[in-house]
Write a protein that holds these residues in place. Structure first.
Motif, PDB file in Angstrom:
ATOM      1  N   PHE A 175       3.779   3.433   7.850  1.00 28.48           N
ATOM      2  CA  PHE A 175       2.333   3.375   8.087  1.00 28.48           C
ATOM      3  C   PHE A 175       1.841   4.647   8.771  1.00 28.48           C
ATOM      4  O   PHE A 175       2.503   5.184   9.661  1.00 28.48           O
ATOM      5  N   VAL A 176       0.668   5.132   8.316  1.00 22.24           N
ATOM      6  CA  VAL A 176      -0.051   6.178   9.056  1.00 22.24           C
ATOM      7  C   VAL A 176      -1.422   5.630   9.435  1.00 22.24           C
ATOM      8  O   VAL A 176      -1.989   4.779   8.747  1.00 22.24           O
ATOM      9  N   TRP A 177      -1.957   6.130  10.533  1.00 21.13           N
ATOM     10  CA  TRP A 177      -3.248   5.674  11.042  1.00 21.13           C
ATOM     11  C   TRP A 177      -4.404   6.259  10.237  1.00 21.13           C
ATOM     12  O   TRP A 177      -4.383   7.425   9.847  1.00 21.13           O
ATOM     13  N   GLY A 178      -5.422   5.420  10.027  1.00 21.94           N
ATOM     14  CA  GLY A 178      -6.681   5.874   9.448  1.00 21.94           C
ATOM     15  C   GLY A 178      -7.799   5.712  10.450  1.00 21.94           C
ATOM     16  O   GLY A 178      -7.629   5.070  11.497  1.00 21.94           O
ATOM     17  N   ASN A 179      -8.966   6.250  10.142  1.00 25.71           N
ATOM     18  CA  ASN A 179     -10.077   6.203  11.099  1.00 25.71           C
ATOM     19  C   ASN A 179     -10.512   4.782  11.433  1.00 25.71           C
ATOM     20  O   ASN A 179     -10.799   4.444  12.580  1.00 25.71           O
ATOM     21  N   ASN A 180     -10.522   3.883  10.427  1.00 22.92           N
ATOM     22  CA  ASN A 180     -10.980   2.517  10.684  1.00 22.92           C
ATOM     23  C   ASN A 180      -9.968   1.685  11.473  1.00 22.92           C
ATOM     24  O   ASN A 180     -10.342   0.670  12.078  1.00 22.92           O
ATOM     25  N   ASP A 181      -8.721   2.101  11.477  1.00 23.32           N
ATOM     26  CA  ASP A 181      -7.726   1.388  12.275  1.00 23.32           C
ATOM     27  C   ASP A 181      -8.055   1.456  13.762  1.00 23.32           C
ATOM     28  O   ASP A 181      -7.674   0.579  14.534  1.00 23.32           O
ATOM     29  N   TYR A 182      -8.780   2.496  14.159  1.00 25.56           N
ATOM     30  CA  TYR A 182      -9.138   2.664  15.570  1.00 25.56           C
ATOM     31  C   TYR A 182     -10.401   1.880  15.944  1.00 25.56           C
ATOM     32  O   TYR A 182     -10.792   1.863  17.105  1.00 25.56           O
ATOM     33  N   GLU A 183     -11.039   1.227  14.966  1.00 26.46           N
ATOM     34  CA  GLU A 183     -12.192   0.389  15.282  1.00 26.46           C
ATOM     35  C   GLU A 183     -11.765  -0.912  15.970  1.00 26.46           C
ATOM     36  O   GLU A 183     -12.532  -1.510  16.717  1.00 26.46           O
ATOM     37  N   ALA A 184     -10.547  -1.357  15.656  1.00 29.17           N
ATOM     38  CA  ALA A 184     -10.014  -2.574  16.256  1.00 29.17           C
ATOM     39  C   ALA A 184      -9.275  -2.216  17.543  1.00 29.17           C
ATOM     40  O   ALA A 184      -9.263  -1.057  17.966  1.00 29.17           O
ATOM     41  N   ASP A 185      -8.659  -3.211  18.173  1.00 35.81           N
ATOM     42  CA  ASP A 185      -7.804  -2.961  19.332  1.00 35.81           C
ATOM     43  C   ASP A 185      -6.525  -2.320  18.818  1.00 35.81           C
ATOM     44  O   ASP A 185      -5.611  -3.012  18.357  1.00 35.81           O
ATOM     45  N   TYR A 186      -6.470  -0.993  18.847  1.00 35.61           N
ATOM     46  CA  TYR A 186      -5.333  -0.312  18.222  1.00 35.61           C
ATOM     47  C   TYR A 186      -4.040  -0.503  18.994  1.00 35.61           C
ATOM     48  O   TYR A 186      -2.950  -0.328  18.435  1.00 35.61           O
ATOM     49  N   HIS A 187      -4.130  -0.873  20.251  1.00 35.03           N
ATOM     50  CA  HIS A 187      -2.911  -1.218  20.989  1.00 35.03           C
ATOM     51  C   HIS A 187      -2.319  -2.513  20.435  1.00 35.03           C
ATOM     52  O   HIS A 187      -1.097  -2.642  20.287  1.00 35.03           O
ATOM     53  N   GLN A 188      -3.198  -3.453  20.112  1.00 35.81           N
ATOM     54  CA  GLN A 188      -2.736  -4.707  19.517  1.00 35.81           C
ATOM     55  C   GLN A 188      -2.172  -4.466  18.122  1.00 35.81           C
ATOM     56  O   GLN A 188      -1.156  -5.063  17.743  1.00 35.81           O
ATOM     57  N   LEU A 189      -2.822  -3.579  17.372  1.00 40.42           N
ATOM     58  CA  LEU A 189      -2.313  -3.247  16.045  1.00 40.42           C
ATOM     59  C   LEU A 189      -0.955  -2.574  16.149  1.00 40.42           C
ATOM     60  O   LEU A 189      -0.036  -2.879  15.386  1.00 40.42           O
ATOM     61  N   ASP A 190      -0.806  -1.668  17.087  1.00 41.37           N
ATOM     62  CA  ASP A 190       0.468  -0.986  17.305  1.00 41.37           C
ATOM     63  C   ASP A 190       1.571  -2.008  17.593  1.00 41.37           C
ATOM     64  O   ASP A 190       2.679  -1.919  17.059  1.00 41.37           O
ATOM     65  N   ALA A 191       1.262  -2.992  18.451  1.00 41.31           N
ATOM     66  CA  ALA A 191       2.231  -4.024  18.795  1.00 41.31           C
ATOM     67  C   ALA A 191       2.582  -4.887  17.581  1.00 41.31           C
ATOM     68  O   ALA A 191       3.741  -5.279  17.386  1.00 41.31           O
ATOM     69  N   LEU A 192       1.571  -5.191  16.753  1.00 40.82           N
ATOM     70  CA  LEU A 192       1.809  -5.999  15.555  1.00 40.82           C
ATOM     71  C   LEU A 192       2.700  -5.253  14.564  1.00 40.82           C
ATOM     72  O   LEU A 192       3.606  -5.850  13.962  1.00 40.82           O
TER      73      LEU A 192
END
Length: 256
Positions: free
Chosen positions: A105-122
């Motif tokens: 996975f690579v990060w996109g701009n919209n991924d940072y709209e959510a809680d990206y710490h939670q996304l990172d953990a998921l």
């Protein structure tokens, strides 16, 4: 006059229904790419690339089709979600893609709209490898190397191609994943990046008489590299598409 107005309204309604149906279509584009620099000892490497999922659930149709093809790597090219998308849906998408092969996975701009710490953990929980200005090297028995590189999002000024290149070391066949195709402006021929995978633009998403804010997704051979820009799987803003079909990609790499 009333007849003409009714006809126009019916035509508009039909067009909206068509655009809605197009937005949720499933499409896997198959492409074989051959390079003289590809390490022959690998034979071939099969990649499944999906970007810009946004609000969509990756369908069982796509998962089933790709699972049968047994890709070596499954790559998510950013915008796995956007603001408001429940993490339960994101987890379902990740677990579905994981049944097809190892996921990166690579990060996109919209991924940072959510809680990206939670996304990172998921992502960590689901066993997904994040390529954030880093590289992974795969080595054949003969000692040849295939390198998968990834940069963080360019539009957020988080991209550090220099760090990914440093992590990659010298030599090897190099594939770079970057959500934003403008990364090509930072690439030189001397860096020996053979293929770039990106999305972000949605192919313009809604193209009027063939015109849109971005060009349609395609593969382009440039002086410094070859780039695949995807129309992406989901939509942003409105769940509509016209003239820019949603797409995922099954790419077979081999030696020419």
């Amino acid at each position: 006059m009333i007849y003409l107005i009714a006809l126009a309204l019916m035509g508009g309604a039909c067009l909206l229904m068509y655009m809605l149906r197009e937005a949720f279509a499933d499409r896997v584009v198959y492409k074989e790419l051959s390079f003289p620099e590809f390490p022959e000892s690998f034979g071939e490497i099969k990649l499944f690339f999906i970007s810009d999922i946004h609000k969509r659930t990756v369908s069982e149709t796509v998962i089933g089709e790709i699972k049968e093809k047994k890709p070596d790597l499954v790559i998510i090219g950013g915008d796995l979600l956007e603001k408001g998308v429940p993490f339960e849906r994101v987890k379902k998408n990740l677990m579905g893609l994981k049944t097809c092969g190892p996921v990166y996975f690579v990060w996109g701009n919209n991924d940072y709209e959510a809680d990206y710490h939670q996304l990172d953990a998921l992502l960590l929980e689901c066993g997904v490898k994040i390529l954030d200005n880093t590289a992974l090297s795969f080595e054949s028995i003969e000692g040849e190397r295939f390198i998968l590189m990834g940069t963080d999002d360019l539009s957020k000024d988080r991209d550090r191609l220099d760090l990914a290149l440093k992590d990659a070391g010298s030599g090897g066949f190099r594939v770079l994943v970057s959500h934003d195709p403008r990364i090509i402006n930072s690439i030189t021929k001397e860096q020996n990046i053979h293929l770039v995978l990106s999305g972000h633009t949605h192919g313009g998403q809604i193209r009027i008489f063939g015109f849109g804010p971005y060009e349609k997704g395609r593969i382009k051979a440039l002086p410094q590299t070859t780039i695949l820009i995807s129309n992406g799987y989901g939509t942003t803003g409105v769940p509509l598409r016209l003239g820019a079909k949603p797409e995922t990609h099954f790419i077979t790499l081999n030696k020419s």
